[in-house]
Scaffold this motif. Structure first.
Motif, PDB file in Angstrom:
ATOM      1  N   GLU A 154      -6.252   9.436 -36.732  1.00  0.00           N
ATOM      2  CA  GLU A 154      -6.570  10.503 -37.715  1.00  0.00           C
ATOM      3  C   GLU A 154      -5.809  11.800 -36.997  1.00  0.00           C
ATOM      4  N   GLU A 155      -5.637  11.906 -35.726  1.00  0.00           N
ATOM      5  CA  GLU A 155      -5.153  13.082 -35.058  1.00  0.00           C
ATOM      6  C   GLU A 155      -3.661  13.114 -35.414  1.00  0.00           C
ATOM      7  N   LEU A 156      -3.221  11.853 -35.357  1.00  0.00           N
ATOM      8  CA  LEU A 156      -1.549  11.600 -35.560  1.00  0.00           C
ATOM      9  C   LEU A 156      -1.106  11.927 -36.930  1.00  0.00           C
ATOM     10  N   SER A 157      -1.962  11.408 -37.751  1.00  0.00           N
ATOM     11  CA  SER A 157      -1.708  11.726 -39.311  1.00  0.00           C
ATOM     12  C   SER A 157      -1.815  13.557 -39.237  1.00  0.00           C
ATOM     13  N   SER A 171       4.807  10.060 -36.097  1.00  0.00           N
ATOM     14  CA  SER A 171       5.038   8.639 -36.989  1.00  0.00           C
ATOM     15  C   SER A 171       5.311   7.605 -35.807  1.00  0.00           C
ATOM     16  N   ASP A 172       4.987   7.870 -34.670  1.00  0.00           N
ATOM     17  CA  ASP A 172       5.113   6.729 -33.798  1.00  0.00           C
ATOM     18  C   ASP A 172       4.289   6.847 -32.463  1.00  0.00           C
ATOM     19  N   THR A 179       2.890   4.562 -36.750  1.00  0.00           N
ATOM     20  CA  THR A 179       1.549   4.754 -37.029  1.00  0.00           C
ATOM     21  C   THR A 179       0.931   3.888 -37.860  1.00  0.00           C
ATOM     22  N   ASP A 180       1.744   2.954 -38.740  1.00  0.00           N
ATOM     23  CA  ASP A 180       1.367   1.860 -39.355  1.00  0.00           C
ATOM     24  C   ASP A 180       0.511   0.781 -38.656  1.00  0.00           C
ATOM     25  N   VAL A 181       0.754   0.657 -37.353  1.00  0.00           N
ATOM     26  CA  VAL A 181      -0.021  -0.436 -36.499  1.00  0.00           C
ATOM     27  C   VAL A 181      -0.909   0.260 -35.581  1.00  0.00           C
ATOM     28  N   ILE A 182      -0.797   1.588 -35.300  1.00  0.00           N
ATOM     29  CA  ILE A 182      -1.632   2.128 -34.526  1.00  0.00           C
ATOM     30  C   ILE A 182      -2.973   2.599 -34.795  1.00  0.00           C
TER      31      ILE A 182
END
Length: 910
Positions: free
Chosen positions: A141-144, A149-150, A206-209
């Motif tokens: 959530e915070e990454l988005s 992106s990674d 972030t697709d896999v995190i």
């Protein structure tokens, strides 16, 4: 989903009770999530709500009640309330498992489920608060919100962590790659690159995190080869009964997108697939498959596409099976122009060249997770991850470079492809043994290949208006092939015992016992084909294949050889590394009182590392087997004191160690696109002594302020240095007897305003800040063979001042949700490499960064805009001047700008 929290401990929420009371304990499970543990559930007596507790992050709870009939209430936001009548007997213990279901009508609106909790900022802050250790995690959530992106971008948003230009991996509290470790779902990951210990974090999109955890304070259940931090990437899992989403992104770099004649390397297709082997078996036959001359293109558009989905099945016998998978493709381009310089020890510039760099990256990722839940309290999980990453770089340098004649100029073109693949396979088990004991097991097999197929390097002499392949050295014109293969097996186990000590009035404690092991085998080989030009010939630098061909080899214009010379020319240079680590650990968590908990730990670790090498350095054939064999005893002590429910103090002390890496002790000369390095077989491991003190105050959901002080002493610290007698070549050495680091980290998160809008949506403006100060000093061994220029220095990569801050707005708009964030970061000057033989240190100059991210969600659709590196500051490396030199001024040895990056992403969830 519990792997990240293997090192987290049970929240002790039981006050001291009289011996006449009875005990109700058990576990709370989420029916809709395959009986996953449900944390943070409120449990209280319906007649007296002052008597209550909260389930911990493993879903466990314990409550003391007076004898008689009671009705316990179990409540959690978005879940149906459960009421359970129990009959309590004096001095008796009952175990009751509670299964809770989501409220059907509110399921889509609830984000704090047991699974999504591990992605949300609020839940991860709650974990940080309740854990005994000092832990930090940043979730999806915070990454988005911050446009990350990674995994690399995630880590550098946390206090005390930064990235050094020209270096793949991050620095934690001034300690670089060799002092850190990387795990995936709690199990170790290998590196894909012979230069590094850890795999590049930017491979993990972030697709896999689900979240990224950073543990800067050692605990005995992780491997002891860590001095800075253990970085754990927790993979995404299914967050509901089914899921399917697609996403597409396009963007570009301001310096790159419209660059005409953008250079790419011949032999690599659009998705980065290239043949890695060479076909030359006769030095009289010039039979390379790829051209020396690069290709060119126009309009470089960055793009990516991803698909993610999964489903959960309930079987006839009550067991559950679920799967989740992600697949993605991406490619991006970057063009940079700048300068590179070098200088003599007296400060005079002897290299001054303009540089154009063309970089292209292509990657493919496939992740899958399969989970089987059986017997209500047991589960098995299989994770697999496949990453293929191909990066290519063309670098053109033009200008003066230590000329024989002052009028001479040089043109240097280097073309390098790195083709890397990582395959991860993990089997994880979580088993219920009894009400007071659980067993966790993990087994991993990882395979890595890292190749450089056909790296091309050519130097041209420009003299009197004529351009000629430089005949001064056969190594000036080379084609280089390397191949790395690594097989890595890891195993971990942990059994815990929860029990009440009646002599201490029923206070709870927990004992964790376990062992783990890791066995790694690396095989590396390289073949170097050199062109020995026999005179000056006029050539076109953009048509080198017209000179380097079979005809000119036959007529003697150039000779053809390998780095091995005439004796067995096709035998590759090799090093073969083996590492075996076997660890045993024990941790005992003791709740001294309601507010004070201690957690002593002890780890024993047997380490056996050897590198067998056969290389050619400076025309001498070397064969040897440097070996490190040692048994480490690594104690740790963690304490937690809760002055109030929201004011918490922690202290951690530990000992760890740092091994030299395979590449660092193998005397093989490795030539990168912009530097050369070679190993030192005489390197010694480091011993690390660590102390952390932290105070935290929590004043709302995801709102807190914290201050951490830390101290480290490193015996026999390792660093890279300039190699004596080999200009432009780096090596590795023990700097001296010891290095010290100490500093402070400050972190603050606060909602500046918040109100409920339509449909109870929380509109809020949030502010986050983390900042750190670091002091480091090494007393250099001036009597060593490294011939240090100075007697003391800061550590390589140690950043004295580091600041990250963000302002994030969440608001409803036209029936949807908009999230916008401005992200600012700054780091001060820091040492890039330590000077020897009369050269002063090279320093990376400070950089200020500014990014903007905005996303909008409406129904099943989402749109995101990212604008990064808005200020576009210069990226500079500066060799510090030296008093008494002919030129005492600083020399800028590298200077370029990265350009502004912008992208727009569109997603749809079915």
């Amino acid at each position: 989903m519990r792997n990240l929290l293997v090192t987290f401990f049970t929240l002790m929420s039981v006050v001291t009770f009289a011996q006449s009371k009875g005990t109700i304990s058990g576990k709370i499970q989420d029916k809709d999530m395959g009986l996953e543990p449900l944390p943070f559930v409120s449990i209280y007596d319906s007649k007296d709500n002052t008597v209550g507790t909260t389930s911990d992050f493993d879903g466990n709870y314990i409550i003391k009640l007076s004898p008689g009939v009671h009705t316990l209430v179990f409540e959690f936001v978005g879940y149906e309330t459960v009421k359970k009548q129990v009959t309590v007997k004096a001095n008796a213990t009952q175990n009751i498992t509670i299964v809770m279901s989501s409220v059907a009508d509110a399921l889509d609106a609830v984000v704090l489920t047991a699974v999504i909790n591990k992605e949300s900022e609020e839940a991860l802050v709650e974990v940080q608060k309740e854990a005994v250790e000092i832990v930090t995690a940043i979730g999806a959530e915070e990454l988005s919100n911050k446009g990350v992106s990674d995994a690399e971008g995630a880590v550098v948003k946390t206090a005390g962590v930064t990235k050094q230009q020209g270096v793949k991996n991050v620095f934690v509290r001034g300690l670089g790659d060799r002092y850190n470790s990387t795990t995936y779902n709690g199990l170790p990951l290998p590196s894909d690159d012979p230069e590094y210990k850890n795999i590049s974090l930017d491979y993990f999109s972030t697709d896999v995190i689900q979240n990224v955890g950073i543990n800067k304070a050692f605990t005995s259940n992780i491997f002891g080869d860590v001095g800075g931090a253990n970085i754990d990437i927790s993979s995404k899992i299914l967050s509901g009964n089914k899921d399917l989403s697609v996403g597409f992104s396009v963007g570009g770099n301001s310096q790159t997108i419209t660059k005409s004649d953008f250079l790419t390397i011949d032999g690599t297709n659009t998705i980065g697939i290239q043949e890695n082997s060479f076909k030359i078996t006769d030095l009289g036959v010039y039979n390379f498959k790829n051209n020396i001359d690069p290709n060119s293109q126009n309009f470089q558009l960055n793009k990516s596409i991803s698909v993610a989905g999964g489903k959960k099945y309930k079987l006839d016998n009550g067991d559950k099976f679920s799967f989740f998978a992600v697949a993605s493709l991406s490619s991006d381009y970057r063009y940079q122009e700048g300068v590179i310089r070098n200088s003599t020890t007296d400060g005079r510039v002897n290299q001054d060249q303009e540089v154009d760099k063309y970089n292209r990256n292509a990657s493919q990722l496939l992740m899958a997770s399969l989970k089987y839940d059986f017997n209500s309290s047991n589960n098995l999980k299989y994770n697999t991850l496949l990453i293929h990453a191909n990066s290519q770089a063309v670098s053109d340098a033009y200008g003066k470079n230590a000329p024989e004649d002052p009028a001479d100029l040089e043109f240097l073109r280097r073309q390098q492809v790195n083709d890397n693949m990582l395959l991860v396979n993990q089997l994880l088990g979580d088993f219920y043994i009894s009400d007071k004991s659980d067993l966790k097991l993990g087994l991993a097999y990882n395979y890595v290949s890292g190749n450089e197929p056909d790296r091309r390097s050519n130097r041209y002499l420009i003299r009197g208006g004529q351009t000629s392949p430089n005949p001064s050295s056969a190594g000036y014109h080379s084609r280089f092939y390397t191949n790395l293969k690594e097989n890595d097996i890891a195993f971990t186990s942990n059994i815990d015992f929860k029990f009440l000590d009646k002599e201490k009035d029923g206070l709870k404690s927990k004992l964790d016992l376990g062992f783990d092991a890791r066995y790694t085998v690396r095989n590396f080989e390289a073949v170097d084909f050199q062109h020995n030009v026999q005179g000056l010939y006029s050539v076109d630098i953009n048509n080198a294949d017209d000179f380097f061909n079979q005809q000119n080899l036959d007529n003697g214009s150039f000779g053809f050889q390998t780095g091995r010379g005439r004796l067995d020319p096709f035998k590759p240079f090799t090093y073969d590394g083996k590492r075996f680590v076997f660890g045993q650990f024990a941790k005992y968590l003791i709740k001294i009182s309601e507010n004070f908990t201690i957690n002593p730990g002890l780890r024993g670790e047997l380490v056996d590392l050897s590198v067998e090498y056969n290389t050619n350095i400076a025309n001498s054939d070397n064969t040897g087997v440097p070996t490190i064999s040692k048994y480490y005893v690594l104690p740790s002590l963690i304490t937690k004191f809760s002055a109030t429910e929201d004011l918490i103090f922690r202290a951690v002390a530990s000992k760890t160690y740092t091994l030299p890496q395979f590449k660092e002790i193998a005397p093989f000369k490795y030539q990168d696109i912009s530097f050369a390095s070679q190993g030192n077989p005489d390197l010694l491991p480091s011993d690390n002594y660590n102390v952390d003190l932290k105070g935290e105050y929590y004043f709302g959901d995801a709102e807190f302020v914290s201050l951490t002080g830390f101290y480290k002493m490193i015996k026999n610290p390792i660093s890279r240095v300039d190699l004596i007698g080999a200009a432009g070549t780096l090596s590795y050495t023990n700097l001296g007897d010891e290095a010290i680091l100490f500093g402070a980290e400050f972190e603050f998160k606060k909602k500046l305003y918040s109100f409920l809008g339509k449909d109870d949506f929380e509109n809020k403006l949030s502010f986050g800040l983390n900042a750190s100060y670091l002091y480091s000093e090494v007393n250099l061994d001036t009597n060593s063979n490294s011939n240090f220029t100075n007697s003391t220095t800061e550590l390589e990569g140690a950043t004295p001042v580091l600041v990250n801050t963000d302002l994030t707005l969440n608001s409803s708009l036209f029936g949807g949700e908009i999230t916008s964030a401005v992200v600012f970061n700054y780091f001060s000057d820091r040492v890039y490499s330590i000077g020897t033989q009369g050269y002063n240190n090279i320093v990376e100059k400070s950089i200020t960064g500014l990014d903007f991210v905005s996303s909008y969600k409406l129904g099943n659709y989402s749109v995101k805009l990212k604008v990064k590196n808005i200020l576009n500051p210069p990226v500079q490396l500066v060799r510090l001047g030296r008093d008494g030199a002919i030129n005492p001024n600083d020399v800028v040895v590298s200077d370029f700008k990265r350009g502004l990056d912008a992208s727009i992403s569109i997603g749809y969830s079915f």
